[in-house]
Structures are given as structure tokens and as C-alpha cells.
Motif scaffolding. Sequence first.
Motif, PDB file in Angstrom:
ATOM      1  N   TYR A 158       0.825  -1.238   0.001  1.00  0.00           N
ATOM      2  CA  TYR A 158      -0.146   0.071  -0.026  1.00  0.00           C
ATOM      3  C   TYR A 158       0.786   1.349  -0.056  1.00  0.00           C
ATOM      4  CZ  TYR A 158      -2.800   3.805   2.167  1.00  0.00           C
ATOM      5  OH  TYR A 158      -3.320   4.921   2.434  1.00  0.00           O
ATOM      6  N   GLY A 217      -3.348   5.866   6.701  1.00  0.00           N
ATOM      7  CA  GLY A 217      -3.568   4.592   6.112  1.00  0.00           C
ATOM      8  C   GLY A 217      -4.329   3.570   6.967  1.00  0.00           C
ATOM      9  N   PRO A 218      -4.574   2.259   6.801  1.00  0.00           N
ATOM     10  CA  PRO A 218      -5.283   1.449   7.681  1.00  0.00           C
ATOM     11  C   PRO A 218      -4.956   1.731   9.006  1.00  0.00           C
ATOM     12  CG  PRO A 218      -4.647   0.177   5.798  1.00  0.00           C
ATOM     13  CD  PRO A 218      -3.803   1.633   5.850  1.00  0.00           C
ATOM     14  N   VAL A 219      -5.703   1.602  10.096  1.00  0.00           N
ATOM     15  CA  VAL A 219      -5.406   2.012  11.491  1.00  0.00           C
ATOM     16  C   VAL A 219      -4.851   0.707  11.968  1.00  0.00           C
ATOM     17  CG1 VAL A 219      -7.064   3.864  11.919  1.00  0.00           C
ATOM     18  CG2 VAL A 219      -7.821   1.439  12.279  1.00  0.00           C
ATOM     19  N   LEU A 238      -2.869  16.278   6.971  1.00  0.00           N
ATOM     20  CA  LEU A 238      -3.281  15.044   6.315  1.00  0.00           C
ATOM     21  C   LEU A 238      -3.200  15.293   4.707  1.00  0.00           C
ATOM     22  CD1 LEU A 238      -6.085  12.558   7.200  1.00  0.00           C
ATOM     23  CD2 LEU A 238      -5.877  13.407   4.779  1.00  0.00           C
ATOM     24  N   VAL A 257     -11.756   8.395  11.700  1.00  0.00           N
ATOM     25  CA  VAL A 257     -10.933   7.453  11.485  1.00  0.00           C
ATOM     26  C   VAL A 257     -10.277   7.357   9.947  1.00  0.00           C
ATOM     27  CG1 VAL A 257     -10.507   4.776  11.496  1.00  0.00           C
ATOM     28  CG2 VAL A 257     -12.041   5.985  13.127  1.00  0.00           C
ATOM     29  N   PRO A 258      -8.880   7.102  10.049  1.00  0.00           N
ATOM     30  CA  PRO A 258      -8.526   7.407   8.839  1.00  0.00           C
ATOM     31  C   PRO A 258      -8.382   5.859   7.929  1.00  0.00           C
ATOM     32  CG  PRO A 258      -6.588   7.378  10.268  1.00  0.00           C
ATOM     33  CD  PRO A 258      -8.018   7.526  11.109  1.00  0.00           C
ATOM     34  N   GLY A 259      -8.184   5.764   6.752  1.00  0.00           N
ATOM     35  CA  GLY A 259      -8.007   4.554   6.035  1.00  0.00           C
ATOM     36  C   GLY A 259      -7.084   4.774   4.919  1.00  0.00           C
ATOM     37  N   PRO A 260      -7.223   3.622   3.861  1.00  0.00           N
ATOM     38  CA  PRO A 260      -6.590   3.659   2.718  1.00  0.00           C
ATOM     39  C   PRO A 260      -6.818   4.892   1.895  1.00  0.00           C
ATOM     40  CG  PRO A 260      -7.141   1.462   3.077  1.00  0.00           C
ATOM     41  CD  PRO A 260      -7.847   2.324   4.041  1.00  0.00           C
ATOM     42  N   VAL A 261      -5.939   5.705   1.288  1.00  0.00           N
ATOM     43  CA  VAL A 261      -6.335   6.718   0.528  1.00  0.00           C
ATOM     44  C   VAL A 261      -6.918   6.500  -0.959  1.00  0.00           C
ATOM     45  CG1 VAL A 261      -4.272   8.584   1.583  1.00  0.00           C
ATOM     46  CG2 VAL A 261      -3.806   7.013  -0.661  1.00  0.00           C
ATOM     47  N   HIS A 308     -11.046  11.495   5.648  1.00  0.00           N
ATOM     48  CA  HIS A 308      -9.923  12.457   5.318  1.00  0.00           C
ATOM     49  C   HIS A 308     -10.146  13.920   5.140  1.00  0.00           C
ATOM     50  CE1 HIS A 308      -8.050   8.519   3.928  1.00  0.00           C
ATOM     51  NE2 HIS A 308      -7.990   8.422   5.176  1.00  0.00           N
ATOM     52  N   ARG A 333      -8.836  16.933   7.459  1.00  0.00           N
ATOM     53  CA  ARG A 333      -7.857  17.869   6.657  1.00  0.00           C
ATOM     54  C   ARG A 333      -8.631  19.019   6.682  1.00  0.00           C
ATOM     55  NH1 ARG A 333      -7.542  15.666   1.841  1.00  0.00           N
ATOM     56  NH2 ARG A 333      -9.203  16.759   1.241  1.00  0.00           N
ATOM     57  N   LEU A 387      -8.042  13.055  14.292  1.00  0.00           N
ATOM     58  CA  LEU A 387      -7.795  11.770  13.640  1.00  0.00           C
ATOM     59  C   LEU A 387      -7.639  10.725  14.860  1.00  0.00           C
ATOM     60  CD1 LEU A 387      -5.165  10.800  11.176  1.00  0.00           C
ATOM     61  CD2 LEU A 387      -5.315   9.715  13.325  1.00  0.00           C
ATOM     62  N   ALA A 446      -7.139   6.632  15.755  1.00  0.00           N
ATOM     63  CA  ALA A 446      -6.952   5.348  15.340  1.00  0.00           C
ATOM     64  C   ALA A 446      -7.061   4.185  16.153  1.00  0.00           C
ATOM     65  CB  ALA A 446      -5.531   5.472  14.868  1.00  0.00           C
TER      66      ALA A 446
END
Lengths: 397, 397
Positions: A137, A268-270, A289, B266-270, B279, B283, B289, B291
Motif C-alpha cells: 500500500y 493508512g489503515p489504523v 493529512l 478514522v483514517p483509512g487507505p487513501v 480524510h 484535513r 484523527l 486510530a
Amino acid sequence: MSALTEARIARAYLLRVAEPPAPALAAFVAEVGPVAAARAVRSGECPRRVADETAARREVDRTEQDFAAARKAGARLVTPEDDEWPAWPLLCLANAERRGVRSAATPLALWVRGDVRLDETTESAVAIVGARASTNYGETVAGELAYGLALRGHPIFSGAAYGIDGAAHRGALAAKGTTVALLGCGVDIGYPSGHVALLKHIANQGGLVISEYPPGTQPARHRFLVRNRLIAALSEGTVVVEAGRRSGARNTATTAGVLGKIVMAVPGPVDSAVSAGCHDLIRDAGSTLVASVDDIIETVGKLGSQVAEKARPKRATDGLGSDALRVHETLEKREGKAVERIADESGVPVPRVRAVLPALEMDGLAECCESGWRQRRVVRKLSTNVSEIARGAEVRQ
Amino acid sequence: MSALTEARIARAYLLRVAEPPAPALAAFVAEVGPVAAARAVRSGECPRRVADETAARREVDRTEQDFAAARKAGARLVTPEDDEWPAWPLLCLANAERRGVRSAATPLALWVRGDVRLDETTESAVAIVGARASTNYGETVAGELAYGLALRGHPIFSGAAYGIDGAAHRGALAAKGTTVALLGCGVDIGYPSGHVALLKHIANQGGLVISEYPPGTQPARHRFLVRNRLIAALSEGTVVVEAGRRSGARNTATTAGVLGKIVMAVPGPVDSAVSAGCHDLIRDAGSTLVASVDDIIETVGKLGSQVAEKARPKRATDGLGSDALRVHETLEKREGKAVERIADESGVPVPRVRAVLPALEMDGLAECCESGWRQRRVVRKLSTNVSEIARGAEVRQ
């Protein structure tokens, strides 16, 4: 031997004598010029702190061999006396040094492999750094961001390590963009071994491979950390793509923050340990971010001007070093003066005058005209806003 | 018929007459009390804005049927006259209403299915909301966060939708914690159909299923949006786990922000479209954020007190509504007064006095003693800092 050649040789000698960062030596060179500094160091007759930094190796003079090894590796020495010296981006180091950040010493010179001008590669450059133990990733994201930024004209700086760094360099190369690798070892050392071809590729395809360590210097952990300040300083902003909680990439990010540069991080994934460092940066360190090329360009553009505005002192000449102030005061408002005359009148050595003038120019305080250098007429001293300046100009008409 | 029963019946009638949010009606009820308001609405002799909100259905009186349907579904009506009314969390709606946020009307009452007290479920509650079209990643994260928070005593609020909402409710149930589902339809409507068993499970296992819509009300998009303000208001903070760029979850987050609540994402894959909304929130909207469970607890704890401090008015009684001010002025500093006497002296109706007093108590402006309610002696009006209060107390000794 010309004065310029003498200065180069002095700097090459000093680069080998002191292990960077050598803040006392950097300050001493800025004060007395490289030739006098080298002479003083060689004889041991220099200020105590400079002597401390140079005692161990001051009798080692491998300058000729260093130039020969560099030539063999296709590298040259770029010094503050050269036109291509990135005086403006490196100013942040001098400023941080003045604020007491010991590790922020300005490099005395840089060994550079590759054909493009060093100062051109730093224009709107973005650093992309991250974990060596990266995930698919992270590598995909780093590669895509570097590719997209390079396509839009942003040079990509990184550290040539495995993982995120390599993906960033390759992404920029794929876009036929400019990419610059900053090393923690000599430019002739093939490290990491799996990236020998990549480094060659970078130097041959319009990019640069750079180090302040003399040819032959072996990689070491502390050298990567010292090198990180150059990645941070030479780019407008640093993007961290995957980083462990304690990692070199986070060190670069911290350094960039200390230098007043923009720090960005990719989420990215937590449940990914290598995204945890990025999430920490966003949550705790105020990093922005970024999830796309547009995010980065917007952030670098927007915050870049804000940072410049914030850092801008109240009087245009506040915050200038003593040399810069003396040079500035020597300049006339109308008539230009030659560098030699400025040196003569200000008492600042010629090479130092040469280093200071472009910085003053970038700061909007000096400009070059037919007869030489003069003070720049500042329409509105505190504004960096083009439309305001334009309006100011209209009013004057 | 007791005054309390009369007030309940009036509120049940008004809940059916006006489609929420009905800010004019809410203000009218706060002013004249539910019984007088219901009488005025029924006869059409009420202020113009109230008439506008109630004209279409004012002749529909299905109160008896509503109570019967609720009873059949195991639900009750909870009103501001009840001890378990969450007066404190709902204050943010009244405050927002006063600032002119039209959609922030306080609910007139709530239909509640489940055995626990409503006010107990809102103590340190966290809302977890997100996309219906979620990914495995998002559902896993939502479930784990809800599980961890519930284990540590935080009730979990959500909207009972497929995807993230369902995962959040299930995570809390798995920890044998408290979870509350806020619906955009009647509490007797099995919606979404795949969650009928889940809703039953929630109501039977120490949680609540809540709606301000009368029994039998069908789900509708606008009702979910209106419902979102209650999710935001009744919890201390809202965590968004996966959300499209335009989505209901983002609407809840926006509402929570408007209400002065903490918004987390909660962040995750972009490269995940359902993380893009999260995101964006981090931002652009200043969301925090998060996690991990620890991140959320730290954020809710820390920002909760900061928000309270910020929102705290300069004089302790600034920002109180007219009823609250009148009630507060009626209270003595030493001797307590019974509710009826306060109502008599202040001219504020008994039920309203009952609604206002706990809010004043939470605000540190009133307290209950043996003889009734009195003004609370504020040691240092503007400080919420325990050590400062302690120091202030020392000085007085």
C-alpha cells in the motif's frame, strides 16, 4: 590558483576534517571565509569550539584524492561560491542555527553527481520519505504521489533507501521528472546495494545524487539522521508515507517542522504499524493529512506562502545575519556595485558577499542591475501578495 | 388526570402534529408549557410560525393509538417532565437554536424502547457512525472501537443502518455494553429489515431504541438527517468510520460540530472512496484523527473539558434562556425552595421549572438540598480547574 579554486579546495578539505553537522566550523567559515578557515583549522589556531570539531582529522588532507574519486563517480563539488548553490532553501538552516538548533548547521559544500543545476532541482521540490519496511500500500501510494507531482513539475527529494524512498524516486523517474537522492554516505558508494542501478539512473536522467560526506565515506545510522536535515531543508515540504512510531522518516518530519517547513503525512489503515507514525504526526504534531497529489500541491502552495509571511520579520531587514546586514547597508538605492567593491566597503569577504546577495535578492532586499547589485525598492515591504503589490504600483503611477 | 399525565398526552399529540424539526413549536412549548401549547395548536390560535408548522396535521389526534402501539412495541414516551430526560446533553440544541441554527430544535419528547434510563445512556456516550456501503476494513474498525469503548463503560450511539452503524452496535453488544439506536422512523417499524433482530437485541440487552417520530412513522431520507442531530447531541463526541464525500455520516459530523460537540474521524487507505470523507473531515473540517480506543477516550476527555471551558459564558448566568434566568433569580442562596414555590414565584410553569433545574445544576448554578433547590455557591465562577478552585478555597479560609 584562482581565489575560487582556492575556496573550493578549502571547502573540500573542511568537509573531510569535520563530521557534519559542525555548527562551530560552519559559523567560522561564514565569518572568515573558507580559505582562512581552512588555514586556521590546519594549524590548530582556531576558536576552541572549532578546534573541538576538527581536532581528530585536521591533519588528514585527502583533497586531491577526493576530487579524483568524485570525478571518477561523475560527481562535482558545489559550493556557496557557485551560482547553482541553493542559498535560499538553505537559509532555513542558518536561521534555525541562530535560534540554537545545533543540528541545523549549514553544509560547507555538497558533492553532487548528475548534470542539472542544483538550485534548479530545489524549486518547488517536495520530499517524499518513509519506512524501509513498507507495505505494498505504502509503496503504491508513494510511487503514485511522486509520479503525479513530478508530472506537474515538482522535483522529488528522498533518501534512496529501500521501501518508500525507492518507490518515490522510481515514481518521479517514471514521469520523466526530476528526482534527487540525498545520501548518508559518499556519492561513489553504492548503498543500499540493491539501489546501485537506481542511483545511476537518477544521476543520468536529469536528477542528482547528493552528499555532504566526502567520496568513500561509509554509510552509518547517525549520518542518515544528519542527512535528513538536508532533505527537509532543500524541499518546500516533506510528505511522510508510512513510518513507524520511532523512525528515520519521523526524524525527517520533525526536522522539517523545526526548520519551518511544511510537514505532511499520508494516512493508512489504523491496523497498520507503519501507518501509526503518520497518524501520530497528523494527530499530535499538526502535520497536514494529504491523500492525493492535489492535496499536496494545495498544502505546499497555501502553507508555503503563509509560512513565508509568518516568518517574515517586521522590518524587512530584521532577522538578517550580521554579514547580510552589512552587505545590505553597503548597497545603494540606484547605482549598482560590483561584488568586489561591496566586499571592500562592507568588510565582508568576497565569497561571503556572493553567498549573501542571492539570499537578499530572494528576500526582495537586493537586485542585480547592469552596473552590479543595488538595494531593491520595496513597494510594500510586508506584502507577498502579488495583487497588493500590483495595486501599490498603480497608486504610485 | 394528573398534571404530569396531561403534559405527556400533550407532548405525544404535538410530536405527531409537527414534523421535526419544529423550532417554533419547540420554543412555544418551552414558553407556555406543553398543555397550553397543545390547546393553542389544536384550536389554531397560536403564533403564526407555530401555526405554519402544525397546520397540516393539527386535527389528527392519534395519541391513544400511539401510546397503544408503543406499549405493544415495548416502548414508552420520555418527556422533559421525566427524571430520565437528558436535559444536559440536549442543552446544546437549545443553545444552537438560540444562535439561529434552525435545524437544532429540541425534541418535544422521545419514544424509547428498552429498560434502562435514558439519561444514564448518555453519560460519556460516544457516537460511531459511517457509511452503509462500508468495507470489511471499516466494519472491523467500527466493531473493534465500539467493543473497546463499551468495555471501558462508554455507551455507543449510532443510527442502526447497515454497514458501519450495525458494526458499531454489534461491537458494543459483544462487550455487554450499552448501545443506543436512534431511528428515523417509528420505534415499532422494523427498519432496516435486516436489522429487526439487532434492534430487538439492543432493546432487550440493556440498550435503547429511540425515535422522536410517533409509532408507525415510515423511514424517509429527510428523517434520517433530522435524526442525526439527536445522535450528535446525545453523545459527547462523534466518530466517523468511513464516509463518502457526501453522506449521512458527514451530515452527522457537521451537525455535531455545529452543536459544539467533538468530531473525530478514522483514517483509512487513501485509495478507498469511503475513507475520503473521513480524510476530508480531518484535513478541512478540523476533525481529530483517531486510530484507537485510547485516542477516542483521550480526545473526548481532553476536548470535552476544553469545549466546556470555551462555551462557558463570562458571567455564570450569561447565555441562560429567559425561563432559566427567572428560575435562577427566584432561588435563595441558603434556603432551598420546593419546585411548586419556585414556579409560583418565578411565573415559570412547574414542568418547565423541572426541566430547567437539572440544567442549572449541571451548569453549577443550582443545587438540591434538604429543603429543596437553592443557588449554588460558586467558589470561582469561571474556573473548571480543580487545583485553582482548591486554591481559591484555601484563600477564603
